[in-house]
Each structure stands twice: as structure tokens, then as C-alpha cells.
Design an enzyme around this catalytic site. Structure first.
Site, PDB file in Angstrom:
ATOM      1  N   GLY A  55       0.856  -1.200   0.000  1.00 28.33           N
ATOM      2  CA  GLY A  55       0.000   0.000   0.000  1.00 28.33           C
ATOM      3  C   GLY A  55       0.882   1.237   0.000  1.00 28.33           C
ATOM      4  O   GLY A  55       0.671   2.162   0.790  1.00 28.33           O
ATOM      5  N   SER A  91       1.718   3.668  -2.308  1.00 29.56           N
ATOM      6  CA  SER A  91       1.692   4.733  -3.312  1.00 29.56           C
ATOM      7  C   SER A  91       1.025   6.033  -2.873  1.00 29.56           C
ATOM      8  O   SER A  91       1.192   7.065  -3.532  1.00 29.56           O
ATOM      9  CB  SER A  91       0.978   4.216  -4.565  1.00 29.56           C
ATOM     10  OG  SER A  91      -0.280   3.671  -4.219  1.00 29.56           O
ATOM     11  N   GLY A 147      -0.912   8.317   0.760  1.00 31.80           N
ATOM     12  CA  GLY A 147      -1.253   8.394   2.175  1.00 31.80           C
ATOM     13  C   GLY A 147      -0.157   7.904   3.111  1.00 31.80           C
ATOM     14  O   GLY A 147       1.033   8.196   2.924  1.00 31.80           O
ATOM     15  N   ALA A 184      -2.417  -6.828  -4.068  1.00 28.93           N
ATOM     16  CA  ALA A 184      -1.623  -7.309  -2.925  1.00 28.93           C
ATOM     17  C   ALA A 184      -2.272  -8.512  -2.238  1.00 28.93           C
ATOM     18  O   ALA A 184      -1.596  -9.262  -1.537  1.00 28.93           O
ATOM     19  CB  ALA A 184      -1.456  -6.186  -1.903  1.00 28.93           C
ATOM     20  N   TYR A 207      -7.026   3.445  13.573  1.00 30.50           N
ATOM     21  CA  TYR A 207      -7.510   4.759  13.980  1.00 30.50           C
ATOM     22  C   TYR A 207      -8.494   4.581  15.127  1.00 30.50           C
ATOM     23  O   TYR A 207      -9.249   3.611  15.151  1.00 30.50           O
ATOM     24  CB  TYR A 207      -8.199   5.477  12.801  1.00 30.50           C
ATOM     25  CG  TYR A 207      -8.710   6.835  13.193  1.00 30.50           C
ATOM     26  CD1 TYR A 207      -7.806   7.840  13.515  1.00 30.50           C
ATOM     27  CD2 TYR A 207     -10.069   7.098  13.307  1.00 30.50           C
ATOM     28  CE1 TYR A 207      -8.250   9.082  13.940  1.00 30.50           C
ATOM     29  CE2 TYR A 207     -10.520   8.348  13.721  1.00 30.50           C
ATOM     30  CZ  TYR A 207      -9.601   9.329  14.034  1.00 30.50           C
ATOM     31  OH  TYR A 207     -10.030  10.554  14.462  1.00 30.50           O
ATOM     32  N   TYR A 226     -16.799   4.626  13.058  1.00 33.34           N
ATOM     33  CA  TYR A 226     -15.452   4.066  12.883  1.00 33.34           C
ATOM     34  C   TYR A 226     -15.151   2.958  13.917  1.00 33.34           C
ATOM     35  O   TYR A 226     -15.303   1.777  13.633  1.00 33.34           O
ATOM     36  CB  TYR A 226     -14.379   5.181  12.914  1.00 33.34           C
ATOM     37  CG  TYR A 226     -13.100   4.691  12.270  1.00 33.34           C
ATOM     38  CD1 TYR A 226     -12.778   5.040  10.953  1.00 33.34           C
ATOM     39  CD2 TYR A 226     -12.236   3.811  12.936  1.00 33.34           C
ATOM     40  CE1 TYR A 226     -11.644   4.540  10.338  1.00 33.34           C
ATOM     41  CE2 TYR A 226     -11.114   3.308  12.325  1.00 33.34           C
ATOM     42  CZ  TYR A 226     -10.814   3.688  11.036  1.00 33.34           C
ATOM     43  OH  TYR A 226      -9.701   3.175  10.417  1.00 33.34           O
ATOM     44  N   LYS A 246     -10.536  -3.633  12.410  1.00 38.34           N
ATOM     45  CA  LYS A 246      -9.300  -3.210  13.086  1.00 38.34           C
ATOM     46  C   LYS A 246      -9.064  -4.023  14.363  1.00 38.34           C
ATOM     47  O   LYS A 246      -7.930  -4.247  14.758  1.00 38.34           O
ATOM     48  CB  LYS A 246      -9.343  -1.716  13.385  1.00 38.34           C
ATOM     49  CG  LYS A 246      -9.380  -0.839  12.137  1.00 38.34           C
ATOM     50  CD  LYS A 246      -8.108  -0.939  11.310  1.00 38.34           C
ATOM     51  CE  LYS A 246      -8.088   0.074  10.168  1.00 38.34           C
ATOM     52  NZ  LYS A 246      -6.897  -0.024   9.326  1.00 38.34           N
ATOM     53  N   LEU A 301      -6.324  11.991   8.945  1.00 40.92           N
ATOM     54  CA  LEU A 301      -5.776  12.880   7.922  1.00 40.92           C
ATOM     55  C   LEU A 301      -6.523  12.715   6.619  1.00 40.92           C
ATOM     56  O   LEU A 301      -7.106  11.665   6.364  1.00 40.92           O
ATOM     57  CB  LEU A 301      -4.297  12.529   7.695  1.00 40.92           C
ATOM     58  CG  LEU A 301      -3.348  13.037   8.764  1.00 40.92           C
ATOM     59  CD1 LEU A 301      -1.962  12.486   8.537  1.00 40.92           C
ATOM     60  CD2 LEU A 301      -3.301  14.557   8.757  1.00 40.92           C
ATOM     61  N   THR A 350      -6.934  11.589   3.269  1.00 43.35           N
ATOM     62  CA  THR A 350      -6.349  10.674   2.281  1.00 43.35           C
ATOM     63  C   THR A 350      -7.500  10.190   1.409  1.00 43.35           C
ATOM     64  O   THR A 350      -8.667  10.457   1.707  1.00 43.35           O
ATOM     65  CB  THR A 350      -5.684   9.426   2.924  1.00 43.35           C
ATOM     66  OG1 THR A 350      -6.703   8.654   3.558  1.00 43.35           O
ATOM     67  CG2 THR A 350      -4.604   9.791   3.930  1.00 43.35           C
TER      68      THR A 350
HETATM   69  P1  NAD Z   1      -4.782   5.447   0.968  1.00 44.66           P
HETATM   70  O1  NAD Z   1      -6.063   5.309   0.236  1.00 44.66           O
HETATM   71  O2  NAD Z   1      -4.037   6.739   0.832  1.00 44.66           O
HETATM   72  O3  NAD Z   1      -3.753   4.276   0.546  1.00 44.66           O
HETATM   73  C1  NAD Z   1      -4.151   2.972   0.252  1.00 44.66           C
HETATM   74  C2  NAD Z   1      -3.017   2.225  -0.418  1.00 44.66           C
HETATM   75  O4  NAD Z   1      -3.436   0.859  -0.620  1.00 44.66           O
HETATM   76  C3  NAD Z   1      -2.615   2.747  -1.817  1.00 44.66           C
HETATM   77  O5  NAD Z   1      -1.220   2.618  -1.974  1.00 44.66           O
HETATM   78  C4  NAD Z   1      -3.327   1.779  -2.768  1.00 44.66           C
HETATM   79  O6  NAD Z   1      -2.716   1.648  -4.048  1.00 44.66           O
HETATM   80  C5  NAD Z   1      -3.185   0.493  -1.965  1.00 44.66           C
HETATM   81  N1  NAD Z   1      -4.128  -0.569  -2.339  1.00 44.66           N
HETATM   82  C6  NAD Z   1      -5.477  -0.581  -2.225  1.00 44.66           C
HETATM   83  N2  NAD Z   1      -5.974  -1.772  -2.638  1.00 44.66           N
HETATM   84  C7  NAD Z   1      -4.913  -2.526  -3.011  1.00 44.66           C
HETATM   85  C8  NAD Z   1      -4.755  -3.836  -3.505  1.00 44.66           C
HETATM   86  N3  NAD Z   1      -5.791  -4.651  -3.686  1.00 44.66           N
HETATM   87  N4  NAD Z   1      -3.499  -4.267  -3.810  1.00 44.66           N
HETATM   88  C9  NAD Z   1      -2.427  -3.462  -3.630  1.00 44.66           C
HETATM   89  N5  NAD Z   1      -2.512  -2.220  -3.129  1.00 44.66           N
HETATM   90  C10 NAD Z   1      -3.735  -1.761  -2.836  1.00 44.66           C
HETATM   91  O7  NAD Z   1      -5.118   5.116   2.479  1.00 44.66           O
HETATM   92  P2  NAD Z   1      -4.541   5.595   3.897  1.00 44.66           P
HETATM   93  O8  NAD Z   1      -5.506   6.543   4.491  1.00 44.66           O
HETATM   94  O9  NAD Z   1      -3.104   5.952   3.824  1.00 44.66           O
HETATM   95  O10 NAD Z   1      -4.718   4.240   4.724  1.00 44.66           O
HETATM   96  C11 NAD Z   1      -3.674   3.321   4.975  1.00 44.66           C
HETATM   97  C12 NAD Z   1      -3.913   2.655   6.313  1.00 44.66           C
HETATM   98  O11 NAD Z   1      -3.857   3.661   7.343  1.00 44.66           O
HETATM   99  C13 NAD Z   1      -5.286   1.986   6.446  1.00 44.66           C
HETATM  100  O12 NAD Z   1      -5.141   0.809   7.191  1.00 44.66           O
HETATM  101  C14 NAD Z   1      -6.083   3.011   7.249  1.00 44.66           C
HETATM  102  O13 NAD Z   1      -7.145   2.413   7.975  1.00 44.66           O
HETATM  103  C15 NAD Z   1      -4.994   3.537   8.175  1.00 44.66           C
HETATM  104  N6  NAD Z   1      -5.291   4.842   8.818  1.00 44.66           N
HETATM  105  C16 NAD Z   1      -5.675   5.918   8.071  1.00 44.66           C
HETATM  106  C17 NAD Z   1      -5.977   7.118   8.715  1.00 44.66           C
HETATM  107  C18 NAD Z   1      -6.435   8.334   7.934  1.00 44.66           C
HETATM  108  O14 NAD Z   1      -6.981   9.258   8.547  1.00 44.66           O
HETATM  109  N7  NAD Z   1      -6.214   8.391   6.647  1.00 44.66           N
HETATM  110  C19 NAD Z   1      -5.817   7.242  10.105  1.00 44.66           C
HETATM  111  C20 NAD Z   1      -5.378   6.136  10.833  1.00 44.66           C
HETATM  112  C21 NAD Z   1      -5.119   4.924  10.174  1.00 44.66           C
END
Ligand code: NAD
Length: 399
Positions: free
Chosen positions: A48, A50, A52, A112, A225, A235, A244, A271, A273
């Protein structure tokens, strides 16, 4: 081609290659402005990678610790008429910057969750790095194809138990409205756990272990989160929260097998994303949160959060500091009492009319556009640009 933002709701169907590159470069520059990481992992796999939190988790060890990185993501490639998705252009920029800095970087665009992707990554580790020291699991996906049965599972963002009604921000109109969401049934909960729980994280670690490519003392981290009570129904206590919980239980299982603090769950800040903007209520909460945290000088983006994760926890001489449930907490500033008290006071009274004065909706929108490479300083958005860019390590015929 002239590339302009095409936004509807939480989706932007275009992205700007130079803008995405500038966004990535800003994150690299931030990491370089910080002291070099101590005890940094040297060979890192990010699933993952690319956008966020995952992209930040690739940039920090690479540019703060000189790490070789492998990145897995699922992004749309460009055509002559259509731009790639932002994560594709981010990965082009990341790899170009890594190459210029003499850092190994290899990327994989595909699913993935599949066995094939795991096999490809393992082959690359064996051929190029021998073993890896760290695996960051940062997937956010709406669906998963079970690699063994082929069955498709879909995640949903719903409460569990009772119907939920709360304030919501319509980000297209800039209006506060009310949202009501019916609770998920058991099947929907189970499907969300299947997609966003820990099963695939464990499959990755098992596959890497079986292949003998996990270095002695390796670590792995996945993200969670928690947030304040106004977001709990959707959530923490909702379908995603159930997933989670499964993720946390999976960390416990892996620690029992590989040793204490091998598998970490880090609780991160809310954040903007691509994933978080799809969650009801969260855009309003983030707009209020940004206002309060910026005023207090506490605001961080993904890159600052992940820098702290590596500097203060991964690299700490005694290892990461954990809360009473065994989690790393880099949401500590978000969850400070003074921050949350101020947000709670505004939550009840915010209206469409007061939105711009009591919240940082403007900052939310700016951040959202930046995810797709729009609104970056120094980019001439009036100039034609070529959407066809290649991620250097991904051969043209591979995806
Ligand atoms: P994001 O949407 O920015 O990133 C998701 C990533 O997953 C990307 O790189 C995408 O290409 C990849 N992806 C999705 N499906 C895929 C697949 N089938 N195969 C390969 N790659 C795949 O998301 P994010 O907000 O950075 O979230 C990442 C993690 O952080 C998650 O577990 C989310 O719950 C957690 N999180 C996010 C926040 C927030 O506020 N954004 C806060 C706390 C935790």
C-alpha cells in the site's frame, strides 16, 4: 494534455504528474530536514506504498535511513487520453528521487491480496536483497478477492447495532447536513473484517517467513484509527472498527509466534487521504481538527506522523512505547484533552454558515486537491503536460 481536477464527492478522476512529483518531493524534503534516523530498517517492504500513510512509510526509511524499499500498490496506469491515478505518478516520482539518491527501489502494481503478488515480491527480495527487516502493511481497499477460493468480499462503512444519525459535511457543496446510516448486518461485518482485518497481513508474513526472507529481528506494522466519540459509531464501533480489532488480534498472534513487539499496530492521526475522505462524518471532523491543531502548532501530515513513528518508536533504544492495549500511539497529539474539548464544543453548533469560520474546510479542500497533484506551488497548471509516465522499475508490458 491540459490536466485539471475533476472532483465529485470523495473522488478525483484526474491527477497531475508534475504536481504529484512536487507533493512527493515536499515529503522527501521534510524527511531530509530531520535528523537521520537511528536504528533504521535497511530493507523495507511497504504494502500500500503509493499514497497516504503507506507512501510516507516508504519515504521515511528511504530518505531518513537510506533504506532499500519494495512497494506494492494498485494504481491505474496512464493512457494517451487519460491520466494515471495519483499513486502511479507518486511512485514515478519516488523511484526517480530514490535513483538520484542511489537508493534501491522496486515497485509492483497489482493486487496485494493475491498469491501471485506475494510470490513476485518474494522472488524480488531473494534476487535483490536476500531478506527484509521491516514490512509496513498500509492497505485501504473496498474489496478483496480471496486468493484461494476466488470469492469476492466487500468492505462497508456502517455502524453496528443501532441506526446512526449525525452531522456530515457535503464536501461538494460545502454544506452541513444530517446523515443517517442503517447498521450493518452480520454478513456485512464479516465481509469488512475479511477485507480490512488482519488475514491478509498474516498471509504476507507467513509467505515471507516460509520463503526464509524475514531477517532475524524483523518488525512489521499496520495502521489503525481510534478518534473521539463523535466518530466512534461510524469508525471504532462500526464495521471498520471490527476489522481493526481483528488486525490487533492478528498482531497478538504474530507476536506470540515471532516474539514481543515484532508486529505492531500504530494508531495514527485522522488525515485527508483517499481512504479517509470516503468515510461519512470524518471530513467534518478533520476540518474541525485541522483548525484546532494548526492554531496550537500541533498539526501534522502523513509524513510528519510517520517520521515520528520511525524516530520515536522504531528507532528508540528500548523499542516502541506501547499503550495498555499494546499499540503505538502517534495519535497522541490529536487525542490531547485540550484539542478534543475544543472540537467537541464546536461540533454541536457548527452550521453551513459558520463552517468556514469555525473549521478549516478550506485546508481540507486544499489537502484533498494536493492528493491528486493540484494546488502545488511552482507548477504551471495552464501548461500542457504528458500523462504518459512510467514507474522506472515496472516494465511496460508487466501490468
Ligand atoms: P490510501 O487510500 O491513501 O492508501 C491505500 C493504499 O493501498 C494505496 O497505496 C493503494 O494503491 C493500496 N491498495 C489498495 N488496494 C490494493 C490492492 N488490492 N493491492 C495493492 N494495493 C492496494 O489510504 P490511507 O488513508 O493511507 O490508509 C492506509 C492505512 O492507514 C489503512 O489501514 C487506514 O485504515 C490507516 N489509517 C488511516 C488514517 C487516515 O486518517 N487516513 C488514520 C489512521 C489509520
Amino acid at each position: 494534455m491540459l490536466i485539471t481536477p475533476k472532483i465529485r464527492g470523495f473522488i478525483c478522476t484526474t491527477s497531475h504528474p508534475e504536481g504529484c512529483a512536487a507533493h512527493v518531493q515536499q515529503q522527501i524534503d521534510y524527511v531530509k530536514s530531520q535528523p537521520p534516523l537511528k536504528n533504521a530498517p535497511k530493507r523495507v517492504l511497504v504494502v500500500g506504498a503509493s499514497t497516504g500513510y503507506g507512501l510516507a512509510s516508504r519515504i521515511v526509511p528511504a530518505f531518513g535511513g537510506g533504506a532499500s524499499t519494495l512497494g506494492v500498490f494498485f494504481e491505474k496506469e496512464p493512457t494517451e487520453k487519460k491520466t494515471a491515478s495519483a499513486g502511479w505518478y507518486n511512485s514515478v516520482a519516488f523511484e526517480e528521487a530514490a535513483a538520484a539518491a542511489g537508493l534501491y527501489a522496486k515497485s509492483f502494481n497489482g493486487d496485494a491480496f493475491s498469491n501471485e503478488m506475494k510470490a513476485q515480491v518474494i522472488a524480488a527480495i531473494k534476487a535483490d536483497l536476500g531478506q527484509i527487516d521491516m514490512i509496513v502493511y498500509s492497505l485501504a481497499s473496498p474489496r478483496r478477492v480471496d486468493p484461494n477460493t476466488g470469492e469476492i468480499y466487500r468492505s462497508c462503512l456502517k455502524p453496528t447495532g443501532e441506526t446512526f444519525t449525525n452531522k456530515n459535511l457535503n464536501t461538494d457543496k460545502g454544506e452541513i447536513e444530517s446523515v443517517t446510516i442503517e447498521p450493518a448486518n452480520e454478513e456485512e461485518i464479516a465481509q469488512t473484517v475479511k477485507v480490512m482485518g488482519g488475514e491478509d497481513w498474516e498471509l504476507w508474513i507467513n509467505a515471507l517467513a516460509e520463503a526464509g526472507v524475514l531477517a532475524e529481528g524483523f518488525r512489521t506494522v499496520a495502521y489503525n484509527y481510534i478518534g473521539p466519540e463523535v466518530t466512534w459509531a461510524i469508525y471504532t464501533d462500526g464495521t471498520i472498527g471490527r476489522a481493526k480489532l481483528h488486525l490487533e488480534a492478528t498482531a497478538g498472534k504474530m507476536n506470540a509466534r515471532f516474539g514481543d513487539k515484532t508486529a505492531l499496530v500504530s494508531v495514527n492521526k485522522a488525515l485527508v487521504t483517499q481512504a479517509s475522505s470516503a468515510i461519512p462524518v470524518v471530513p467534518l471532523y478533520i476540518s474541525l481538527l485541522y483548525k484546532v491543531m494548526k492554531a496550537k502548532g500541533l498539526h501534522e501530515g502523513c509524513i510528519e506522523q510517520i517520521q515520528r513513528l520511525f524516530a520515536d518508536h522504531y528507532g528508540a533504544p528500548d523499542g516502541p512505547t506501547l499503550d495498555d492495549k499494546g499499540r503505538v500511539r502517534i495519535d497522541d497529539w490529536e487525542m490531547r484533552d485540550d484539542v478534543q474539548t475544543e472540537i467537541a464544543a464546536v461540533w454541536d453548533t457548527v452550521t453551513t454558515e459558520s463552517l468556514n469560520s469555525v473549521s478549516d474546510f478550506a485546508g481540507y479542500q486544499t489537502e484533498f486537491r494536493r492528493l491528486f497533484g493540484f494546488g502545488l506551488n511552482g507548477i504551471d497548471y495552464g501548461a500542457e503536460t504528458d500523462p504518459l509516465r512510467r514507474v522506472p522499475s515496472i516494465p511496460a508490458n508487466e501490468t
